[in-house]
Design a protein around this motif. Sequence first.
Motif, short mmCIF file in Angstrom:
data_model
loop_
_atom_site.label_atom_id
_atom_site.label_comp_id
_atom_site.label_asym_id
_atom_site.label_seq_id
_atom_site.Cartn_x
_atom_site.Cartn_y
_atom_site.Cartn_z
N TYR A 104 -12.98 -41.79 -0.89
CA TYR A 104 -12.37 -42.92 -0.18
C TYR A 104 -11.19 -43.51 -0.93
CZ TYR A 104 -16.12 -42.78 3.09
OH TYR A 104 -16.97 -42.36 4.06
N GLU B 184 -21.85 -29.28 -8.57
CA GLU B 184 -21.80 -30.50 -7.74
C GLU B 184 -22.50 -31.63 -8.50
OE1 GLU B 184 -20.82 -31.62 -4.36
OE2 GLU B 184 -21.47 -33.40 -5.46
N GLN C 216 -19.49 -35.69 1.69
CA GLN C 216 -19.30 -36.94 2.44
C GLN C 216 -20.32 -37.05 3.54
OE1 GLN C 216 -15.25 -37.35 4.17
NE2 GLN C 216 -15.00 -35.45 3.02
N ASP D 73 -12.14 -30.24 3.70
CA ASP D 73 -11.24 -31.39 3.79
C ASP D 73 -10.15 -31.40 2.72
OD1 ASP D 73 -12.82 -32.26 5.82
OD2 ASP D 73 -13.22 -34.25 4.98
N ASN E 285 -22.39 -35.09 16.36
CA ASN E 285 -21.62 -34.09 17.11
C ASN E 285 -21.64 -32.72 16.45
OD1 ASN E 285 -20.15 -34.76 14.89
ND2 ASN E 285 -18.36 -35.52 15.97
N GLN F 72 -20.22 -45.49 11.94
CA GLN F 72 -21.59 -45.08 11.57
C GLN F 72 -22.17 -46.07 10.58
OE1 GLN F 72 -21.26 -41.11 10.11
NE2 GLN F 72 -21.13 -40.21 12.15
C1 LIG Z 1 -19.40 -41.68 6.62
C2 LIG Z 1 -18.85 -40.41 7.20
C3 LIG Z 1 -19.25 -40.00 8.45
C4 LIG Z 1 -18.78 -38.80 8.99
N1 LIG Z 1 -19.23 -38.41 10.21
C5 LIG Z 1 -18.87 -37.22 10.71
C6 LIG Z 1 -19.40 -36.78 11.95
O1 LIG Z 1 -20.17 -37.48 12.60
N2 LIG Z 1 -19.02 -35.56 12.40
C7 LIG Z 1 -18.16 -34.75 11.70
O2 LIG Z 1 -17.90 -33.63 12.13
N3 LIG Z 1 -17.63 -35.16 10.53
C8 LIG Z 1 -17.95 -36.37 10.03
N4 LIG Z 1 -17.44 -36.80 8.84
C9 LIG Z 1 -16.46 -35.93 8.13
C10 LIG Z 1 -17.20 -34.86 7.35
O3 LIG Z 1 -18.26 -35.42 6.62
C11 LIG Z 1 -16.23 -34.12 6.44
O4 LIG Z 1 -15.20 -33.56 7.21
C12 LIG Z 1 -16.96 -33.01 5.68
O5 LIG Z 1 -17.99 -33.55 4.90
C13 LIG Z 1 -15.98 -32.25 4.78
O6 LIG Z 1 -16.72 -31.33 4.04
P1 LIG Z 1 -16.18 -30.73 2.66
O7 LIG Z 1 -17.24 -29.82 2.19
O8 LIG Z 1 -14.81 -30.20 2.84
O9 LIG Z 1 -16.00 -31.97 1.68
P2 LIG Z 1 -16.98 -33.13 1.22
O10 LIG Z 1 -18.00 -33.40 2.24
O11 LIG Z 1 -16.07 -34.23 0.81
O12 LIG Z 1 -17.72 -32.55 -0.05
C14 LIG Z 1 -17.04 -32.32 -1.24
C15 LIG Z 1 -18.04 -32.29 -2.37
O13 LIG Z 1 -17.37 -31.93 -3.56
C16 LIG Z 1 -17.90 -32.67 -4.64
N5 LIG Z 1 -16.89 -32.75 -5.69
C17 LIG Z 1 -15.73 -33.46 -5.68
N6 LIG Z 1 -15.08 -33.28 -6.84
C18 LIG Z 1 -15.84 -32.44 -7.58
C19 LIG Z 1 -15.69 -31.88 -8.88
N7 LIG Z 1 -14.63 -32.15 -9.64
N8 LIG Z 1 -16.68 -31.08 -9.34
C20 LIG Z 1 -17.76 -30.77 -8.57
N9 LIG Z 1 -17.94 -31.28 -7.33
C21 LIG Z 1 -16.99 -32.09 -6.85
C22 LIG Z 1 -18.21 -34.02 -4.04
O14 LIG Z 1 -19.21 -34.71 -4.81
C23 LIG Z 1 -18.70 -33.64 -2.65
O15 LIG Z 1 -20.10 -33.48 -2.61
C24 LIG Z 1 -17.86 -38.00 8.28
C25 LIG Z 1 -17.43 -38.43 7.02
C26 LIG Z 1 -17.92 -39.61 6.48
C27 LIG Z 1 -17.46 -40.05 5.14
#
Ligand SMILES: Cc1cc2nc3c(=O)[nH]c(=O)nc-3n(C[C@H](O)[C@H](O)[C@H](O)COP(=O)(O)OP(=O)(O)OC[C@H]3O[C@@H](n4cnc5c(N)ncnc54)[C@H](O)[C@@H]3O)c2cc1C
Length: 550
Positions: A339, A257, A264, A520, A273, A383
């Motif tokens: 984004y 990472e 995100q 995601d 929530n 937010q």
């Molecule tokens: C501002 C904001 C507010 C939100 N609020 C809410 C909320 O209130 N409630 C809720 O349920 N959801 C909320 N969400 C949605 C929620 O954050 C996401 O659904 C969740 O974070 C998805 O998790 P993830 O682990 O799939 O991906 P992500 O959170 O996108 O994490 C992916 C990670 O992979 C890393 N990465 C990417 N490419 C590479 C690579 N090539 N090598 C190594 N690492 C890499 C990134 O740096 C990142 O840290 C919000 C999103 C945002 C942006």
Amino acid sequence: MARPILLAVDDDVNVLEAVVQDLRRQYGATYRVMRAASGQAALDTLAQLKARQEPVALICSDQRMPGLTGVEFLERSREFYPDARRVLLTAYADTEAAIQAINSARIHYYLNKPWDPPEEKLYPVLSDLLEDWHAGYQPPFEGLRVIGHRWSLKDHAVRSFLSSNHVPYRWMDVAAGEDGSKLLAELNLDPGRLPVVLFPDGSALVDPEPDALAARVGLSIQATQDFYDMIVVGAGPAGLAAAVYGASEGLRTLVIEPQAPGGQAGSSSKIENYLGFPAGVTGADLGRRAHIQATRFGAEFVTQRATGLRIDGQYRFVQLADGREVSSHVVLLAVGVHYRKLVIPGAGRLTGRGIYYGAALVEAVSCKDEEVYVVGGANSAGQAALHFARYARKVTMLVRGPGLAATMSKYLIDEIARTSNIVLEAFTQVVEVFGEERLEALQLKGPSGERRVPAISLFVFIGAAPGTEWLPPEIVRDENGFLLAGPDLKAEGKQPEGWQEPREPFLLESSVPGVFVAGDVRHGSIKRVASAVGEGSIAVQFAHQYLAGF
Ligand SMILES: Cc1cc2nc3c(=O)[nH]c(=O)nc-3n(C[C@H](O)[C@H](O)[C@H](O)COP(=O)(O)OP(=O)(O)OC[C@H]3O[C@@H](n4cnc5c(N)ncnc54)[C@H](O)[C@@H]3O)c2cc1C
């Protein structure tokens, strides 16, 4: 540093004494415990402490007091110490008021009286709150300094990197005062080569590459082994959940990472929530807690970006940004989304110079007393608007549709409506941006035609794209780049090419055996913290089944 203060407030002398004694017994060595016998007296105390710049970590107030009630006092205490943890002491009869106060006074916790034994009912809660306070507290400055320019892309990248990795620093904007330039001159450093990162030992990194900076601030950039049972790419909620479950179940787990863990969610000022956090949790806190939890179970983290994936028989090799490779039998792709960019004239040139994607929380303080524009109508935009409203004079939300109802959670809509310095402009789009060195104006297209408005900062939240361009073609994805897994591989009529297993792909398995997908980035996933956490933990179960075949 002066010992931070815990303030107890109650009009009943006996109860106040009991609270103070309990607090002293557990926290007396590291905190100063103070008391006040009414809400007004406590506000006076806070005003004096603030004038002396003394840190207040926690305020614990009774609800039923003559004059100001506990909720009223705690709400007003935010004027002095907005970051102190606020705890309301209530009788059972006041529980309803306490729950309401989570919203109105932004209290962090309520405790029913009596709290005996404190070891079970008081200390675990307070210790947790104090840990959170410490994580966000910036003590009087003793550490890193970054000298740069607010409108420089590189400066923004360095500051984002440091704050996303929770490395405290003091930023000195050369354009905003003479301190930075003076320091550069004293150290004989070229003011034309910024940003400069100064370390407490007097050494400096000039315009550093992320790797060099990561190594210098003590982040691990190199894996300790060549081979792992499971490599998790991405430490958002999905990757972190996989790391916690994988490592706790005995898998040698490496997490790759480039940012601070949290994904995100880490850029979210408050997730309200997610199960188990009635007063909400910041994304950074959630990431920090999960990171500690995974590390405690033995997961290893490297601050690197994955740049390639190579399949060789039963081995999967992940290439890292510094050219090294690590290998494993199982890879979990949890890279989430980033984004979408604004495709309008001027936007590319001004990115990082007034136009930011995501909440860029690091910029919030710079926006003090300015007007900020936020584009987008989903939860993330809401937010961010609330977060910036704490610093900016005015926050204008630009929304393409008729309003927020169809795209934003109700609790955020309500809070935005209650926040007087947030203004919503519906049916409005940004069609062009202007500025030379930095953003200076926006061209807006709204119901009454086009107009040009002066602008300094524009934060953009217009949907997200998956970060999958670095993966090899064998990993099948949909037309938008999201990864197909399990039944979706067949539903698209694409039984994975080259798939030679005598079985169907597991539920979260990609088109390559042993490469799993969670969160995601998965085609059809629900974009929520809880669903990402769920998928990350489920993927580990399939990883076990896959590994059992070796
Ligand atoms: C501002 C904001 C507010 C939100 N609020 C809410 C909320 O209130 N409630 C809720 O349920 N959801 C909320 N969400 C949605 C929620 O954050 C996401 O659904 C969740 O974070 C998805 O998790 P993830 O682990 O799939 O991906 P992500 O959170 O996108 O994490 C992916 C990670 O992979 C890393 N990465 C990417 N490419 C590479 C690579 N090539 N090598 C190594 N690492 C890499 C990134 O740096 C990142 O840290 C919000 C999103 C945002 C942006």
